[in-house]
Write an enzyme that holds these catalytic residues in place. Structure first.
Site, PDB file in Angstrom:
ATOM      1  N   LYS C  47      68.893  43.380  34.319  1.00  0.00           N
ATOM      2  CA  LYS C  47      69.410  42.823  35.696  1.00  0.00           C
ATOM      3  C   LYS C  47      70.842  43.500  35.640  1.00  0.00           C
ATOM      4  CE  LYS C  47      69.887  39.982  38.424  1.00  0.00           C
ATOM      5  NZ  LYS C  47      71.129  40.406  39.307  1.00  0.00           N
ATOM      6  N   HIS C  50      70.032  47.079  37.118  1.00  0.00           N
ATOM      7  CA  HIS C  50      69.235  46.480  38.183  1.00  0.00           C
ATOM      8  C   HIS C  50      71.026  47.085  39.219  1.00  0.00           C
ATOM      9  CE1 HIS C  50      68.480  44.243  42.046  1.00  0.00           C
ATOM     10  NE2 HIS C  50      68.048  44.097  41.861  1.00  0.00           N
ATOM     11  N   ASN C  51      71.688  45.824  38.337  1.00  0.00           N
ATOM     12  CA  ASN C  51      73.067  45.955  39.866  1.00  0.00           C
ATOM     13  C   ASN C  51      73.797  47.251  39.984  1.00  0.00           C
ATOM     14  OD1 ASN C  51      71.959  42.732  39.453  1.00  0.00           O
ATOM     15  ND2 ASN C  51      74.343  42.214  40.120  1.00  0.00           N
ATOM     16  N   GLU C  54      72.405  49.372  42.032  1.00  0.00           N
ATOM     17  CA  GLU C  54      72.265  48.195  43.451  1.00  0.00           C
ATOM     18  C   GLU C  54      73.778  48.741  44.205  1.00  0.00           C
ATOM     19  OE1 GLU C  54      72.215  44.127  43.088  1.00  0.00           O
ATOM     20  OE2 GLU C  54      74.108  43.970  44.470  1.00  0.00           O
ATOM     21  N   TYR C  55      74.579  48.601  43.127  1.00  0.00           N
ATOM     22  CA  TYR C  55      76.283  49.318  43.338  1.00  0.00           C
ATOM     23  C   TYR C  55      75.610  50.925  44.192  1.00  0.00           C
ATOM     24  CZ  TYR C  55      78.626  46.582  41.005  1.00  0.00           C
ATOM     25  OH  TYR C  55      79.798  45.421  40.643  1.00  0.00           O
TER      26      TYR C  55
END
Lengths: 178, 178, 178, 178
Positions: C47, C50-51, C54-55
């Protein structure tokens, strides 16, 4: 005769004063190139940041010389240029002196592998910068370029090649291809 | 008395020889800090790359000093540190001498705005690097940090704030908020 | 009706099986959008990455929209473009859907401040990447751009301005100047 | 049956209207995924920026997957993770769908070389960004990572190795060393 080296001392006043003769002896001069910069730990912190800056400066020179090497139609002599810049230029520096010395020994660096170690200060500088919310993009990238220099292959690049192949039918190179 | 400045000369042999007395006079010494580096255009090319390297070096120092300033619990004296590093350190350089001079005048640079012009050589260096397929991440980012320094507000950052608000209900700051 | 959310589960087999009904209920579908990815800690790790991704994706969109906004002579409608790209383009994505929604509400994002928080996953991703010697320049820079968005002023930029003033007599802007 | 593709049209009103049936046929739907975005040239500009964003998104995924691959003690299954993320995650996107498809075919991408072409739009986007004084660090770095992927060796890295050898006596690797 040695020229001495820069010393950044952290700690309490009393021991720093007691050890002063040592610092004055090791430094370039008794009153130059060393100092008591703060409490215990401050000396290592400042030396760490010094090395982070060093990473950035080295990478800046490295990129500039690679650009000049790439401009093949001008036939530039990188050693000559490094010597010119040592006098009167904005980039004159000890690192440039060293670049000139290295290029004097081997003008194309042909015998070297582009494999660059890091001994920790760069990554600690980046960790501190992030901890302090200070943007330090140049120093961070200089560290990451060393990671890249040590990779035989890049999984990230393989993923890019795979994605391009998926969406555009762009040709990929397979292991074993020339 | 001036110390002269570095000169990178491009052109044909004959005019360079004819003008040699001028170059020997302007340079730091008759045989130092200048040279005939290649055909017409080569001098400007080399000077351009010099400035690209300069961008990277300046940004490296700027980031390092900001990290030290951010480490408030150590109470570091940036002027003192710049002076220490001038003697015997790896980062000793003319740019560091200038940093020390600037910090001597104003140790916190409190009267300055962080607004940084660029006079073209950096962007031309980046354009050449891209044209030659040479990665020059440090020099490029140093240029882009100057763009950032001149922005009153960042539309990109507004977009990030808008996206975070959309997916996470993360609070945004509105114009007029403190 | 909710669409559920993606779940990355770490831990031992037995508790994961025991809790399976919960995961199947929270996920977009019983057999989609969730999985047991590894031992305890693996879920948080995945996770976190994942972030980090995303950034990078958010920053890519943010830069692209800023470039289009800057090309004023074309008078581009950023909302219209975001809607076009939602169908059949390579960049179609949930983040683009959100960008379109945000631009529908305020086509110039004029009421927003470009101030972007970070809740930790980005910096942890960068720390892991450095620990693993993996270059992650895009993710790292995306984090650092958020730091920049939160700075009222940049000490690094002040240092650049000071250096330019020292070596070139380049004009600086003082606090209070327009 | 094809899903159609996104179309960004520049030009005068009359020819755009005249060609409308073509656009409505090629696009994902008659009224979705295409639009008249501005004067002649505007369509190419928007498509160019689209590709610049695509570079950044691809690189973000590539870095994230490389970090997960590097965390060997967790034994992560990159294909499984890509499938999980396709439903309900923030990073769900067509590029992620393609990543899942590529990883389904070869979970370690072992047959691919990490050699990544670029077909121009990325470098044009960077050139435009610089021309507009817009910082676009992610897009620029994504382009430069492709340059790196295509280099057999890095002269910049050789220069770094040479400098470290000069100042620290750090060992270098020579051609022919393992």
């Amino acid at each position: 005769m040695s020229e001495g080296y820069s010393l950044m001392i952290g700690g309490e006043q009393e021991p720093v004063e007691r050890l002063r003769p040592i610092f004055e002896t090791l430094a370039p001069a008794a009153d130059l190139g060393w100092g008591h910069v703060g409490p215990s730990g401050a000396g290592h912190f400042v030396k760490m940041v010094h090395n982070g800056i060093e990473y950035g400066m080295m990478q800046a020179f490295a990129e500039g010389f690679e650009i000049m090497k790439g401009k093949t139609e001008l036939g530039l002599d990188l050693y000559q240029i490094s010597e010119i810049w040592r006098y009167g230029s904005v980039v004159r520096s000890w690192l440039l002196d060293l670049a000139a010395r290295a290029l004097a020994e081997d003008a194309t660096l042909s015998t070297l592998k582009g494999w660059v170690a890091d001994s920790g200060e760069g990554r600690w500088t980046v960790a501190e910068a992030i901890d302090l919310d200070v943007p330090a993009p140049i120093i961070t990238l200089a560290l990451q370029m060393r990671f890249i220099s040590r990779q035989d292959e890049s999984f990230a690049a393989k993923m890019l090649a795979a994605l391009r192949n998926q969406f555009g039918g762009h040709a990929v190179k397979r292991e074993g291809d020339s």
